[in-house]
Design an enzyme around this catalytic site. Structure first.
Site, PDB file in Angstrom:
ATOM      1  N   ASN A 101      -7.911   4.294   5.292  1.00  0.00           N
ATOM      2  CA  ASN A 101      -6.785   5.150   4.924  1.00  0.00           C
ATOM      3  C   ASN A 101      -5.830   5.329   6.096  1.00  0.00           C
ATOM      4  O   ASN A 101      -4.759   4.735   6.143  1.00  0.00           O
ATOM      5  CB  ASN A 101      -7.346   6.488   4.416  1.00  0.00           C
ATOM      6  CG  ASN A 101      -6.291   7.554   4.182  1.00  0.00           C
ATOM      7  OD1 ASN A 101      -5.105   7.299   4.295  1.00  0.00           O
ATOM      8  ND2 ASN A 101      -6.720   8.750   3.858  1.00  0.00           N
ATOM      9  N   ASP A 224      -2.195   3.740   3.488  1.00  0.00           N
ATOM     10  CA  ASP A 224      -3.515   3.953   2.888  1.00  0.00           C
ATOM     11  C   ASP A 224      -3.714   2.937   1.764  1.00  0.00           C
ATOM     12  O   ASP A 224      -3.287   3.155   0.624  1.00  0.00           O
ATOM     13  CB  ASP A 224      -3.555   5.390   2.347  1.00  0.00           C
ATOM     14  CG  ASP A 224      -4.829   5.696   1.590  1.00  0.00           C
ATOM     15  OD1 ASP A 224      -5.743   4.858   1.582  1.00  0.00           O
ATOM     16  OD2 ASP A 224      -4.903   6.799   1.009  1.00  0.00           O
ATOM     17  N   GLU A 416       4.815   3.424   7.969  1.00  0.00           N
ATOM     18  CA  GLU A 416       3.835   4.508   8.090  1.00  0.00           C
ATOM     19  C   GLU A 416       3.086   4.334   9.406  1.00  0.00           C
ATOM     20  O   GLU A 416       2.619   3.244   9.732  1.00  0.00           O
ATOM     21  CB  GLU A 416       2.848   4.522   6.908  1.00  0.00           C
ATOM     22  CG  GLU A 416       1.754   5.564   7.111  1.00  0.00           C
ATOM     23  CD  GLU A 416       1.016   6.009   5.849  1.00  0.00           C
ATOM     24  OE1 GLU A 416       1.510   5.777   4.728  1.00  0.00           O
ATOM     25  OE2 GLU A 416      -0.069   6.589   6.012  1.00  0.00           O
ATOM     26  N   HIS A 418       0.477   6.588  10.350  1.00  0.00           N
ATOM     27  CA  HIS A 418      -0.482   7.690  10.204  1.00  0.00           C
ATOM     28  C   HIS A 418      -1.557   7.708  11.294  1.00  0.00           C
ATOM     29  O   HIS A 418      -2.061   8.764  11.681  1.00  0.00           O
ATOM     30  CB  HIS A 418      -1.144   7.577   8.831  1.00  0.00           C
ATOM     31  CG  HIS A 418      -1.521   8.889   8.245  1.00  0.00           C
ATOM     32  ND1 HIS A 418      -1.794   9.045   6.919  1.00  0.00           N
ATOM     33  CD2 HIS A 418      -1.685  10.107   8.794  1.00  0.00           C
ATOM     34  CE1 HIS A 418      -2.102  10.306   6.668  1.00  0.00           C
ATOM     35  NE2 HIS A 418      -2.050  10.972   7.811  1.00  0.00           N
ATOM     36  N   GLU A 469       4.604   9.403   6.177  1.00  0.00           N
ATOM     37  CA  GLU A 469       3.667   9.836   7.213  1.00  0.00           C
ATOM     38  C   GLU A 469       3.850   9.108   8.538  1.00  0.00           C
ATOM     39  O   GLU A 469       2.937   8.460   9.038  1.00  0.00           O
ATOM     40  CB  GLU A 469       2.235   9.698   6.693  1.00  0.00           C
ATOM     41  CG  GLU A 469       2.044  10.642   5.521  1.00  0.00           C
ATOM     42  CD  GLU A 469       0.648  10.654   4.925  1.00  0.00           C
ATOM     43  OE1 GLU A 469       0.072   9.575   4.757  1.00  0.00           O
ATOM     44  OE2 GLU A 469       0.172  11.742   4.602  1.00  0.00           O
ATOM     45  N   GLU A 539       4.208  13.760  -3.278  1.00  0.00           N
ATOM     46  CA  GLU A 539       2.844  13.519  -3.749  1.00  0.00           C
ATOM     47  C   GLU A 539       2.258  14.859  -4.164  1.00  0.00           C
ATOM     48  O   GLU A 539       2.367  15.850  -3.439  1.00  0.00           O
ATOM     49  CB  GLU A 539       1.974  12.897  -2.645  1.00  0.00           C
ATOM     50  CG  GLU A 539       2.437  11.517  -2.243  1.00  0.00           C
ATOM     51  CD  GLU A 539       1.650  10.906  -1.080  1.00  0.00           C
ATOM     52  OE1 GLU A 539       0.482  11.268  -0.882  1.00  0.00           O
ATOM     53  OE2 GLU A 539       2.242  10.076  -0.374  1.00  0.00           O
ATOM     54  N   TYR A 540       1.643  14.882  -5.314  1.00  0.00           N
ATOM     55  CA  TYR A 540       0.897  16.072  -5.748  1.00  0.00           C
ATOM     56  C   TYR A 540      -0.105  15.595  -6.787  1.00  0.00           C
ATOM     57  O   TYR A 540      -0.104  14.429  -7.180  1.00  0.00           O
ATOM     58  CB  TYR A 540       1.853  17.146  -6.300  1.00  0.00           C
ATOM     59  CG  TYR A 540       2.296  16.925  -7.733  1.00  0.00           C
ATOM     60  CD1 TYR A 540       3.103  15.839  -8.067  1.00  0.00           C
ATOM     61  CD2 TYR A 540       1.900  17.775  -8.750  1.00  0.00           C
ATOM     62  CE1 TYR A 540       3.505  15.628  -9.368  1.00  0.00           C
ATOM     63  CE2 TYR A 540       2.293  17.557 -10.067  1.00  0.00           C
ATOM     64  CZ  TYR A 540       3.089  16.484 -10.369  1.00  0.00           C
ATOM     65  OH  TYR A 540       3.471  16.259 -11.666  1.00  0.00           O
ATOM     66  N   ALA A 541      -0.992  16.499  -7.205  1.00  0.00           N
ATOM     67  CA  ALA A 541      -1.958  16.172  -8.256  1.00  0.00           C
ATOM     68  C   ALA A 541      -2.736  14.896  -7.930  1.00  0.00           C
ATOM     69  O   ALA A 541      -2.723  13.926  -8.685  1.00  0.00           O
ATOM     70  CB  ALA A 541      -1.254  16.043  -9.609  1.00  0.00           C
ATOM     71  N   HIS A 542      -3.413  14.923  -6.813  1.00  0.00           N
ATOM     72  CA  HIS A 542      -4.209  13.776  -6.359  1.00  0.00           C
ATOM     73  C   HIS A 542      -5.205  13.390  -7.452  1.00  0.00           C
ATOM     74  O   HIS A 542      -6.084  14.163  -7.811  1.00  0.00           O
ATOM     75  CB  HIS A 542      -4.942  14.200  -5.085  1.00  0.00           C
ATOM     76  CG  HIS A 542      -5.514  13.069  -4.320  1.00  0.00           C
ATOM     77  ND1 HIS A 542      -6.838  12.721  -4.388  1.00  0.00           N
ATOM     78  CD2 HIS A 542      -4.946  12.212  -3.457  1.00  0.00           C
ATOM     79  CE1 HIS A 542      -7.054  11.691  -3.589  1.00  0.00           C
ATOM     80  NE2 HIS A 542      -5.920  11.368  -3.006  1.00  0.00           N
ATOM     81  N   PHE A 599     -11.836   6.538  -1.403  1.00  0.00           N
ATOM     82  CA  PHE A 599     -10.599   7.321  -1.364  1.00  0.00           C
ATOM     83  C   PHE A 599      -9.404   6.521  -1.909  1.00  0.00           C
ATOM     84  O   PHE A 599      -8.359   7.086  -2.217  1.00  0.00           O
ATOM     85  CB  PHE A 599     -10.337   7.775   0.077  1.00  0.00           C
ATOM     86  CG  PHE A 599      -9.529   9.030   0.178  1.00  0.00           C
ATOM     87  CD1 PHE A 599      -9.994  10.223  -0.342  1.00  0.00           C
ATOM     88  CD2 PHE A 599      -8.293   9.026   0.803  1.00  0.00           C
ATOM     89  CE1 PHE A 599      -9.250  11.386  -0.260  1.00  0.00           C
ATOM     90  CE2 PHE A 599      -7.529  10.184   0.903  1.00  0.00           C
ATOM     91  CZ  PHE A 599      -8.016  11.370   0.364  1.00  0.00           C
TER      92      PHE A 599
HETATM   93  C1  GAL Z   1      -1.189  10.955   1.458  1.00  0.00           C
HETATM   94  C2  GAL Z   1      -0.618   9.582   1.695  1.00  0.00           C
HETATM   95  C3  GAL Z   1      -1.007   8.603   0.625  1.00  0.00           C
HETATM   96  C4  GAL Z   1      -2.480   8.722   0.349  1.00  0.00           C
HETATM   97  C5  GAL Z   1      -2.814  10.109  -0.072  1.00  0.00           C
HETATM   98  C6  GAL Z   1      -4.278  10.346  -0.302  1.00  0.00           C
HETATM   99  O1  GAL Z   1      -1.322  11.636   2.646  1.00  0.00           O
HETATM  100  O2  GAL Z   1       0.764   9.611   1.804  1.00  0.00           O
HETATM  101  O3  GAL Z   1      -0.677   7.336   1.056  1.00  0.00           O
HETATM  102  O4  GAL Z   1      -3.176   8.433   1.499  1.00  0.00           O
HETATM  103  O5  GAL Z   1      -2.464  10.992   0.944  1.00  0.00           O
HETATM  104  O6  GAL Z   1      -4.826   9.548  -1.263  1.00  0.00           O
END
Ligand code: GAL
Length: 980
Positions: A101, A224, A416, A418, A469, A539-542, A599
């Site tokens: 990731n 990721d 990215e 990260h 990120e 990003e929301y609602a993983h 993940f």
């Molecule tokens: C975020 C990221 C995504 C993915 C997600 C978790 O932080 O931008 O690429 O890693 O979290 O699945």
């Protein structure tokens, strides 16, 4: 043929491009208009006589020891394998799939990357596989592997100008032709073009591409995902006449007298260019002679129908010269930000989005035109209208299809970093993005994103995104300025939140809590720049595993506040590797020395794009029309679209069979009250399913159930138990017609559920572990006047609990009453239920309840209905097996072997139902679908189970969806054995 290979480009920081042509729009020329008109977008790049697609079988030599790649390469002496282009070599048996990731796959020392030696030990304080702790790791036999590609091309007119376009190569490429070095490129998802004019000869030509696993640019591509390599997108060889076009552009602008369309072209010589706009009764052409390689035509005062995702009206534009015709389609629309509101065509809009990666379980990053089209059609079918192209520019075809189908695009830069955060202490995001020495690298990427996609910036692309990120801000500022000079579109960049910029044109966050979003609505956030401009959840609602729970709550806020633009679910599709036996693997299954487990398996859709519950849930949450019961026969209709009035037909279907159909004329983002005759309650249930049909496509877009009353009969009169019911060793045992049903079949799980991916805390601790180690001990078993009473003591790390079970006879079967009492310790209990075991021949399931997987924080997507199915249908095929398949609001459930039927009937209130082919305990140790061995039929009747939340990455279960045992909890139901 002999080549002197370049040995430095990939690790020389100063070099990220050699002889790479300037970025330009992606387009495919045709010799004339008829041919350009005849071709569909998906076929465009494969059907033009001016473009030769170099996809297919190439020669390939993999160097697992990069030191063995000779500096003097004699291709005649190399024993090549065959490899299809485009593809990713890890998905073709070279090296192995590698999922990580956040971290880089090599020691963090930007811009230094491993060259020919073994990868040395790395430091990281964060890793999902090992939790959070300081760590040094030694990678083992890891190298900066090299792949050498070779193919021959036949040319019959060597004097023509020829450009080769690589649409995607990871991580970088050195290109050679006929013994000579041509050029070098970094930027995996950016198009790289090289001029081969004069380098090719008539007849046989040899093309050699050297691809390194990592280059300096890899520091900017720490997304990721599986870390793949190879020529993973199409390769095109273009033949250009001096009278062809080098680049095209289009710009639309809304003025008081209509739209102005400016079409421009860069030409290879000062030729005539005919510009045309055509469609929907409009046709205008202007022929302009280019000066100094530039020609431009302005069409003013155009009376056009505007484009939006709901009705994607497109116009044809043509750029024609004596030898070529380029046809594009364009929409007319505006995007603007007024104060803190994001407007499309002057209207408020709510973006119902997903994040889309290029991912295919058989091919890695490589997606065929059919795959891309399928993904966009899936979005439309699931009420998704926005795609963030996480985290790099997609194949340009995706954008063209988004224009046509009507999908808003947040077009993201390939950026990215990260690992900056995870691989140094103290953790910080900004080390690379705030280091001016990287500025030119950043600029190359943003320029290539913008230039390639600039025409789409008029239609589907509604925001540019600087990346993901990567923190900030020196280099992100520079990219922002570039975009602002070239385009009126807003610029999005979430990671600004990690630097002093906080936000660019829109505030953006990932995985905020509902409260944080509410506070943005109220303009109360500490980060002032989230309050004063439109706010977007990039990003929301993983969507990892079962879930995402509690997602509707975000939309209550989004609809409440004009500054909230909506957001994109993380993410659309599970990333995994498909094997020939049909099985899937994920991180760590391929011998990766570091990895982040499953993940990557966090999509709304399984790898084959079949929808998980999450997808069905989002289709429901993103529905265009929402209906609520006000009182009596009054219902509130809420039109959640931005542009459609009277498009949706509502059929109110009551459970007594009565029906009312209406087509409300509610204005966009407005509510209105309608009157509908009520049905009559049947067996205590009064419910209506509002079936919404899109009258344009003819498709049903949602089924929303409103339950006005659900009464469940109280316990019947009791009488002594019949002789075939007994309590043995503290367990209820019912026998009839040779069938034995035993309660308490899954010992130690009364208060426990097998953890979902979301049952973890921020430190990746499994929150259910405490309950797995609980003990259940029968304290007393007593025969009473009309049955039995059994008292069980449950002890776990969180507390002590007592369960008193009584079993009594009734005319409708055994009345089971289970009372849970907290003696000491935590009030919070994940679930309270009773499991019964039957043999696996009991496979036919019938129940009345939520007609699909549902938990208390995600249940409205499935109406209450009578369902007939099998045990296999009662769990979800998650790639990592986990608790799944719960059914809320059940009043009756039965399992049958065709002869005998074991029936469970709710008493007083509905129960939650679980039916699994194995025990919850067994689930705990399963890692893949293939581990799901069946051992029986296990029916669990529950008083409650806590919600799901999104704890894998985001807020955990909300307090209102947890169960607090403030007073004793009673579970009551009937069980009986019947002839089927
Ligand atoms: C975020 C990221 C995504 C993915 C997600 C978790 O932080 O931008 O690429 O890693 O979290 O699945």
């Amino acid at each position: 043929m002999k080549y002197r290979l370049n040995t430095t480009n990939y690790h020389d920081f100063a070099t990220f491009a050699v002889n790479k042509l300037p970025a330009r729009s992606y387009f495919i020329p045709y010799p004339g208009r008829a041919a350009a008109d005849a071709v569909a977008p998906k076929q465009k790049r494969y059907a033009s006589p001016k473009v030769q697609c170099l996809n297919g079988e190439w020669d390939f030599k993999f160097y697992p020891r990069p030191a063995e790649l000779p500096v003097e390469l004699d291709t005649d002496a190399v024993h090549f394998d065959k490899l299809d282009v485009p593809s990713c070599w890890q998905f073709r048996g070279y090296d192995k799939p590698f999922y990580v990731n956040i971290r880089y796959q090599f020691p963090y020392k930007p811009p230094v990357i491993p060259t020919t030696g073994k990868v040395s030990r790395t430091f990281s304080w964060l890793g999902c596989d090992t939790g959070i702790r300081l760590q040094w790791k030694v990678p083992g036999e890891e190298y900066n592997f090299v792949g050498v590609y070779r193919r021959f091309i036949e040319i019959d007119d060597a004097d023509k100008r020829r450009i080769v376009s690589f649409l995607g190569v990871a991580s970088c490429m050195d290109l050679y032709v006929n013994g000579f070095f041509i050029g070098y490129s970094e930027g995996a998802h950016n198009t790289a073009e090289f001029d081969l004019t004069g380098k090719l000869k008539s007849g046989h030509n040899e093309l050699v591409v050297v691809v390194h696993r990592w280059c300096n640019g890899t520091y900017l591509e720490d997304q990721d995902m599986f870390r793949n390599n190879g020529i993973f997108r199409d390769v095109l060889l273009r033949t250009e006449e001096p009278t062809d076009l080098w680049d095209i552009d289009a710009k639309t602008e809304k003025k008081p007298d209509g739209y102005t369309l400016t079409l421009s072209a860069q030409t290879l010589s000062d030729i005539d260019v005919a510009f045309t706009v055509k469609g929907h009764g409009l046709e205008q052409t202007a022929t302009v002679t280019a000066e100094n390689g530039t020609a431009q035509a302005v069409f003013a005062g155009l009376d056009v129908t505007e484009w939006n995702a709901e009705v994607p009206t497109l116009y044809n534009i043509y750029y024609e010269t004596a030898t070529s015709c380029v046809k594009e389609k364009i929409g007319f629309r505006t995007v603007e930000i007024k104060q803190d509101v994001f407007l499309l065509n002057g209207r408020k809009i709510k973006l119902k989005g997903v994040n889309h990666h290029d991912t295919d379980a058989a091919n890695g990053y490589t997606m065929s035109p059919d795959d891309i089209e399928r993904d966009m059609l899936v979005c439309k079918r699931f009420n998704i209208d926005t795609v963030r192209t996480s985290h790099y520019p997609p194949d340009p075809l995706l954008l063209e299809l988004a224009d046509e189908l009507g999908i808003y695009i947040v077009d993201e830069n390939d950026l990215e970093t990260h690992g900056t955060f995870a691989m140094q202490l103290p953790p910080t995001y900004n080390s690379i993005s705030n280091d001016p020495k990287w500025e030119s690298h950043y600029m190359d990427r943003i320029m290539r994103l913008y230039q390639r996609d600039k025409i789409r910036g008029n239609t589907s692309v509604i925001m540019w995104s600087l990346g993901n990120e990567a923190g900030g801000y020196h280099n992100t500022d520079a990219m922002y300025d570039y975009l602002k000079q070239h385009s009126p579109l807003p610029v999005h960049y979430e990671s600004a939140i990690h630097c002093k910029r906080q936000a660019y044109d829109v505030g953006s966050e990932m995985y905020p809590s509902v409260k944080m979003v509410h506070n943005v609505g109220e303009k109360r956030r500490k980060q002032a720049r989230l309050n004063d401009r439109p706010y977007f959840m990039c990003e929301y609602a993983h969507a990892m595993g079962v879930g995402p729970g509690n997602t509707e709550a975000y939309w209550q806020e989004i609809y409440n506040y004009d500054n909230l633009m909506g957001g994109c679910v993380w993410e659309m599709v599970d990333h995994a590797v498909l094997h020939t036996d049909g099985s899937y693997t994920y991180g760590g299954d391929h011998g990766e020395w570091e990895h982040d487990r499953n993940f990557c398996v966090d999509g709304l859709f399984y790898p084959d794009r079949s929808p998980s519950t999450g997808a069905k849930l989002m289709r429901f949450i993103y529905r265009p029309i929402r209906v609520a019961h006000v009182s009596g026969g009054q219902f509130e209709v809420f039109n959640t679209t931005a542009f459609s009035t009277g498009r949706y037909r509502l059929a109110f279907r009551w459970n007594d069979g009565s029906k009312t159909i209406l087509t409300p004329q509610t204005a966009p983002l407005m509510k209105e009250t309608v009157t509908v005759p009520l049905g009559r309650a049947v067996d205590g249930l009064l419910a209506v399913i509002v079936e919404t049909t899109d009258t344009v496509t003819g498709q049903i877009v949602s089924e929303e159930q409103l339950v006005l009353a659900q009464e469940v009969a109280a316990a019947p009169a009791v009488k002594p138990l019949p002789g075939d019911v007994a309590v043995e060793k503290g367990r209820l045992v019912c026998r009839k017609s040779g069938v034995v049903v035993v309660a308490g079949a899954d010992e130690g799980t009364l208060l426990y559920r097998a953890p979902t991916d979301n049952d973890v805390d921020a430190m990746f601790h499994n929150l259910m572990v405490l309950y797995t180690r609980q003990t259940e001990e029968t304290v007393s078993t007593q025969q009473t006047a009309d049955g039995w009473q059994v008292v069980t003591k449950i002890t776990n790390k969180r507390g002590h609990y007592m369960v008193t079970d009584t079993y009594k006879g009734t005319d409708s079967g055994v009345l089971v009453t289970s009372v849970l009492h907290r003696v000491s310790g935590s009030q919070e209990i994940p679930r309270f239920g009773k499991t019964f075991r039957l043999d696996e021949v009991f496979d036919a399931v019938h129940y009345v309840g939520r007609s699909g997987e549902s938990y208390c924080d995600m249940k409205d997507q499935f109406p209450i209905r009578a369902v007939d199915c099998t045990v296999a249908d009662m769990t979800e095929p998650n790639l990592r097996p986990q608790e799944s398949g719960n059914r809320m609001d059940c009043t009756v459930a039965s399992v049958s072997d065709g002869k005998t039927c074991v029936v469970f009937e709710a008493v007083g209130r509905p129960f939650e139902l679980g039916i699994k082919p194995y025990t919850d305990r067994a689930l705990l140790s399963m890692k893949h679908r293939r581990d799901e061995a069946r051992t029986g039929t296990y029916v669990t009747i529950q008083a409650f189970q806590q919600g799901i939340g999104t704890g894998a990455c985001g807020p955990g279960v909300m307090p209102e969806f947890k169960y607090h045992l403030k007073e004793d909890c009673t579970l009551q139901f009937l069980i009986r054995i019947e002839e089927a």
